[in-house]
Design an enzyme around this catalytic site. Structure first.
Site, PDB file in Angstrom:
ATOM      1  CB  THR A 250    -102.300 -16.245  74.360  1.00 33.07           C
ATOM      2  OG1 THR A 250    -101.509 -15.430  75.215  1.00 33.07           O
ATOM      3  CG2 THR A 250    -103.450 -16.814  75.128  1.00 33.07           C
TER       4      THR A 250
ATOM      5  N   GLY B 114     -97.341 -12.284  80.142  1.00 31.46           N
ATOM      6  CA  GLY B 114     -97.085 -11.489  81.355  1.00 31.46           C
ATOM      7  C   GLY B 114     -95.673 -11.723  81.863  1.00 31.46           C
TER       8      GLY B 114
ATOM      9  CD  GLU C  51    -105.991 -18.821  84.663  1.00 33.36           C
ATOM     10  OE1 GLU C  51    -106.393 -19.925  85.049  1.00 33.36           O
ATOM     11  OE2 GLU C  51    -105.089 -18.189  85.240  1.00 33.36           O
TER      12      GLU C  51
END
Lengths: 730, 730
Positions: free
Chosen positions: A162, A201, A454
């Site tokens: 992203t 992340g 997701e």
């Protein structure tokens, strides 16, 4: 020893009647249980082995000091992240020594008590390693294995998909990977702020490498989004490598245990071989070869969604274990003036209405998750065994599409329902539900992201709706449907079905037919609206957009029916006996309660009339009362340990007030320094005259009038300026 | 200067096309607005004066460094509390110098940007001072005023109602206040852990005095719950007074700015005069005089609920301002391959479906809140002007009951709907909605408690349902209903009404009639079920319990209709013109969308048939599209400043990515020390052999088998022990 022995002497007296009998009360709830809790538990977990495995993992976690959860709510974001990292070490051993299935079960349990950690671990093993596994050639795979990707030795990965301005639209990502033929390298670059990799992340502090999704550019031409492994940090010092700018995304709603970051690349060079080339290849000369079947890359999305369906079932069961046990031991108001004790709140019909249908739903989700897992494994192995030019290709692709659509709908509606379950459970625990120490706050905020990542739930629901329209169209063309849409076969008959009366209405078969009929109507409506748009000359994409609401409704109704059907199938696999009876009751309960929730569609389709709908409501109330009778042993059969629950008001032994009090006190030492006492003292002892007399002479009305005038003046000026500007343009 | 000028040079390039035009995009959204934003804003705020007042307060807050909100998400609980206290000082001046109405407006705005602070301030001024105001005799009032209660000089109060084991059931509180005739004192005592005062806002660190609710005990006899002012801390040192044990409740889901605590009293003595004696009195000899009319004490609950209805409207508008503006500037996917830019997500019909009905609802809630405020003021002044033996007594009590029931239903359903609106808005902002810096996380967690405190929503909804049953019974007896239940007059006609076709269906009058009819049916069903229970010989309380679900439904349907009716009345007060047209559209939109949401009841009651229901759905989609056209100026008219929004992706000028990026970076300095880098390095550089070889020889199946055997053994033993025990008993 009675429960009284457990009270703390320091609180100044014996435990009161309203409180002291919580242990006895919950013990009574377990008497005369109509089923064998162990047997019911085994059925819900798929097998005795799976249940034992879960118990083994729960025991290990409860004993492992690094998984201590008592202090988790008072840790800062930075402390949480450090602890997350410490946990990684304790799990790497298992990931390299256990079978994939066993380790997945382990992760399922850990995810239930520490979702932030689950995410950090999953970013490396699920996403980063997953990207390499599914995207690397065998040679590339060996290369990264030698670098240590499996055991995290020498590297630790993150997943750079992203961007600040792009989430859902992966094809629209703007980070570029430009091939430099001269040096045989790719140049990874962030052209502007919107292309900053965002939410990554593990990027903020812990990752050394990143699987970067970027637009492949060769000789000025775009070739779509591909994946590149890009080193981020010096593995000896963790210093950022040249051209890499990384920052911390900071505080999030939940899952603060994971260090999400942003990444900007300024002309960062990686060897050509760092592009994952199993599907698309770039040759030494910059020639691009694309894979024959784009669909086969879908498979990668399935595993996350499958896991989320299971997580929705597990988390809903966790929340309900707490709220049901609390409802059993909490007493409030006396039902009659002469009653010795106040009434258990679980005995109030409205409280049963709040929780019992959700208990039935969570049980239904549990069985659905098992079926989803089975579908996933079946599809994955079919995909893996596919050979080039395989005659089964079309069949496998059909299976993949079906599984994909099923997982999309389930992920969306199960995670939404679970989020609602958590908050309803919190509210059902009143004020104590609002204390962090009882776990609902973090459960909600950690879980909430499941509705977004997701695949945004709304978008996934629409994908499911699109699939249903296509299935309907195929049926009309004479193609038989298998799997979850088989009820659309014989569509004309299905659409005309009507409920045959009360007995039929509440039978498993009748409920099943009802859902089939109503879902068929919803899908037919969506398909007809869609066809109508096409006839008006709209493109397929336009038509799907215009019909998005009906598509959404079709997916919602279909999914409720799908979940019911999985539950029914599971019930029918159980041998006759009290466990089967209990599950059958819960299955009907789920089916009828969902009918009540979606009453409009059932009345609209003519499956039932108003009177039968009243009967549905009556039966739902009846099932609420019936389920209440065994609610405590039922949530016991969900088999979630006190350690995982981490919620004193939901503890198994019912000693809720003492445990809750101790937890609050342990985390908030009474003799801690009072950090702003001086400010309070200064404030309450300020001189009486201080401040109070500056107020004289204030005329609020005059002040507001002045504001209004200023405002009018400014508006006038702005208007004149605009007119001037327009005049000047002419 | 274009928006490009605002980008940060440090990010390495010009702002990309996908991002750079957000400012232009939102400016375009404000072109060709069909209404005058200012005029619409004035209408929604009640008057121009009220709007100006709000703007004045917002400006003051934005300029006041103590109300800086940019860093709020990264503060610890303790830092938040300290800051809360600093704010108190800056507001005491206003509370003593402004009129009550003006100050309430100020607090309404502050509550919107800092709910934790609002609570701490409200605990002293609303609850503690409110308890004294409504419960003290004139002499007692003077006494506490001299002590400094109004200006918080020499004291700072908290409100000690709830206990660990008692929340909703105030009459069941277990703290005792025993009258000691000899010393003319009350002895306040916590008899056991369950009677610990719990959740007491301000108790943990800041309060010096507490309004304690305790059971009055005289000569061994209980006289019910009364209020006592109990000093907690030495006002010179803040040291706890003898017999007072206070601890911190610690982390909560939200509102960490307030220091909730628990209090245990061990035989704490206060003078007799510290019991508030306006209603009940205890004489020197221990004689108790009870008030003639218990109902009149209800009034105290109204102000909180009225404020919460307003807060629900305001907070929903705040959340929607962010999500609508974001939807307008966020682009994702191209609608056609040739499009220059990606599509604004607000242009997707499904996205309109997610947000637009909620915009209509928030607007409806705004007008409802104004009406609720009016009702509250009317009722309060009627109560205050009541003289002993007043001939209007019954009329005032009727009004009080009606207002009470109305506030109960509105508090419940408006706060629930607002909570849902916040989370739907968050989800509509995708991943960025999950960042703390965009404000949804704290908005949700702070707001969530509204569903629980000052009357659990479910219990309040049932109170509203009980009132409706009684109103229905009165109508049958020939008594005319006024106010919110006036539609029940001519009940037979109302029940038989049917929609007269499409035109009628979507007219203000038709929608109004529809809600009246459907609500009347729901209430009739509840009343009939209730009567049925009475006929079976159940007590009134039993009957109400058994009918709780139908009561709940009646309240839900009635409340939607009530809200619609307030909106309609507001629309009809506006003079003809584009503002009125816009509001009329939104009003119909709200009414029809709620019809769709509660479709089952509309179909069941026969108000409309399936085809008309399809028309409702069609119209709702149409209104979604219509509202989308002016959605940005509409949320502008909610008039919530960027400072209060505190959400970069919802900023007024549309420069969302730059602002968001800056906010994230400001709160997470990139050069901050990496606190656990050494742990990461140790981990990724551990020796290859470490740990990996201990796994050899593990046989999972054998281990599980052993677990199963141990388990079976333990069960057998437990069973035998139980049998022994039972034998011994015999």
């Amino acid at each position: 020893m009675s429960s009284h022995g457990r009270s703390e002497s320091s609180v100044g007296g014996p435990v009161g009647r309203s409180v002291g009998r919580t242990v006895e009360t919950i013990a009574q709830e377990r008497e005369n249980c109509p089923f064998d809790v162990r047997k019911l538990s085994i059925i819900q977990h798929g097998s005795e082995k799976d249940l034992l495995l879960k118990e083994k993992f729960m025991l290990e976690l409860a004993r492992d000091p690094i998984f201590y959860l008592g202090d988790i709510h008072d840790l800062t974001k930075d402390q949480l992240r450090e602890r997350t990292f410490e946990k990684i070490g304790s799990l790497v051993y298992h990931v390299t020594n256990e079978s994939i299935e066993t380790f997945q079960k382990r992760m399922e349990i850990i995810g239930l008590c520490d979702p932030g950690f689950w995410t950090r671990f999953g970013v490396h093993y699920g996403l980063f390693l997953g990207a390499i596994r599914s995207g690397a050639t065998p040679n590339q795979m060996s290369y990264w294995m030698e670098k240590g990707v499996i055991s995290c030795q020498g590297m630790f990965g993150c997943f750079g998909m992203t961007e600040l301005a792009h989430g859902s639209n992966v094809a629209g990502l703007e980070t570029t990977a430009t091939f430099d033929e001269q040096s045989d390298e790719f140049i990874i670059h962030t052209p502007h702020i919107g292309a900053t990799k965002w939410w990554i992340g593990g990027a903020a502090q812990t990752a050394t490498h990143c699987a970067v999704f970027a637009q492949l550019m060769i000789k000025g031409k775009k070739h779509g989004t591909k994946t590149f492994i890009v080193p981020l940090r010096d593995v000896k010092t963790l210093a950022l490598l040249p051209g890499i700018n990384i920052g911390d995304i900071g505080k999030k709603m939940g899952r603060d245990g994971i260090d999400n970051g942003y990444i900007q690349f300024t002309n960062v060079r990686v060897p050509r071989a760092y592009m994952l080339m199993k599907h698309s290849q770039v040759s030494r000369e910059g020639q691009v070869t694309e894979p024959p079947l784009q669909q086969l890359t879908y498979g990668a999305l399935l595993s996350g969604r499958t896991a989320m369906v299971a997580d929705a079932a597990n988390t809903a069961k966790k929340a309900l274990t707490v709220s049901v046990r609390y409802a059993a031991v909490r007493r409030q108001f006396k039902s009659s003036p002469g009653a010795e004790m106040e009434t258990q709140i679980i005995d109030y019909p409205i409280h049963q209405r709040r929780l019992m249908p959700l208990v039935a739903q969570a049980t239904a989700f549990g069985f659905t998750a098992l079926e989803m897992q089975r579908l996933f494994e079946e599809t994955s192995s079919a995909l893996e065994s596919l050979e080039p030019g395989d005659p089964n290709l079309n069949e496998v692709i059909d299976k993949l599409k079906t599984t994909h659509a099923t997982s999309a709908g389930l992920k969306a509606f199960c995670t939404w329902a679970c989020l609602q379950t958590i908050d309803t459970s919190r509210q059902a625990c009143g004020g104590h539900g609002y204390s962090s120490y009882n776990g609902f706050a973090s459960m909600y905020s950690d879980f909430a992201v499941h509705c977004t990542w997701e695949g945004d739930n709304t978008i996934l629901a629409l994908q499911s709706g699109r699939f249903l329209i296509q299935a309907y169209q195929e049926v009309l063309k004479g193609t038989t449907q298998a799997g979850g849409t088989a009820y659309l076969n014989n569509i004309e008959t299905v659409l005309k079905q009507k409920c045959k009366g009360k007995e039929h209405l509440i039978s498993l078969q009748g409920i099943d037919e009802g859902w089939a009929t109503v879902a068929a109507h919803a899908i037919k409506k969506a398909a007809n609206d869609y066809e109508g748009c096409l006839k008006k000359g709209q493109s397929r994409e336009q038509a799907f957009e215009v019909c998005s609401q009906v598509r959404f409704v079709a997916a919602a109704v279909h999914t409720s029916g799908f979940v019911f059907r999985q539950f029914r199938a599971a019930v029918e696999r159980v041998e006759a006996g009290p466990e089967r009876d209990t599950l059958e009751l819960l299955c009907k309960f789920y089916g009828l309660w969902q009918m009540e929730e979606k009453a409009g569609f059932f009345l609209r389709s003519g499956w039932l009339d108003g009177e039968l709908m009243d009967y549905v409501q009556e039966k739902v109330s009846e099932y609420c009362a019936a389920t209440r009778k065994f609610a405590v042993p039922l949530v016991d059969s969900f088999c979630i340990s006190d350690h995982i629950l981490n919620s004193p008001i939901g503890c198994a032994d019912g000693d809720i007030y003492n445990r809750y009090f101790r937890m609050v006190r342990r985390n908030n030492p009474q003799l801690a320094e009072h950090k702003y006492a001086d400010k309070i003292l200064q404030f309450i002892h300020r001189s009486p005259a201080e401040m109070e007399d500056v107020g004289e002479g204030i005329d609020l009305d005059a002040e507001l009038e002045e504001m209004a005038e200023e405002r009018a003046e400014a508006e006038k000026e702005a208007k004149e300026a605009k007119e001037e500007e327009e005049k000047a343009k002419k």
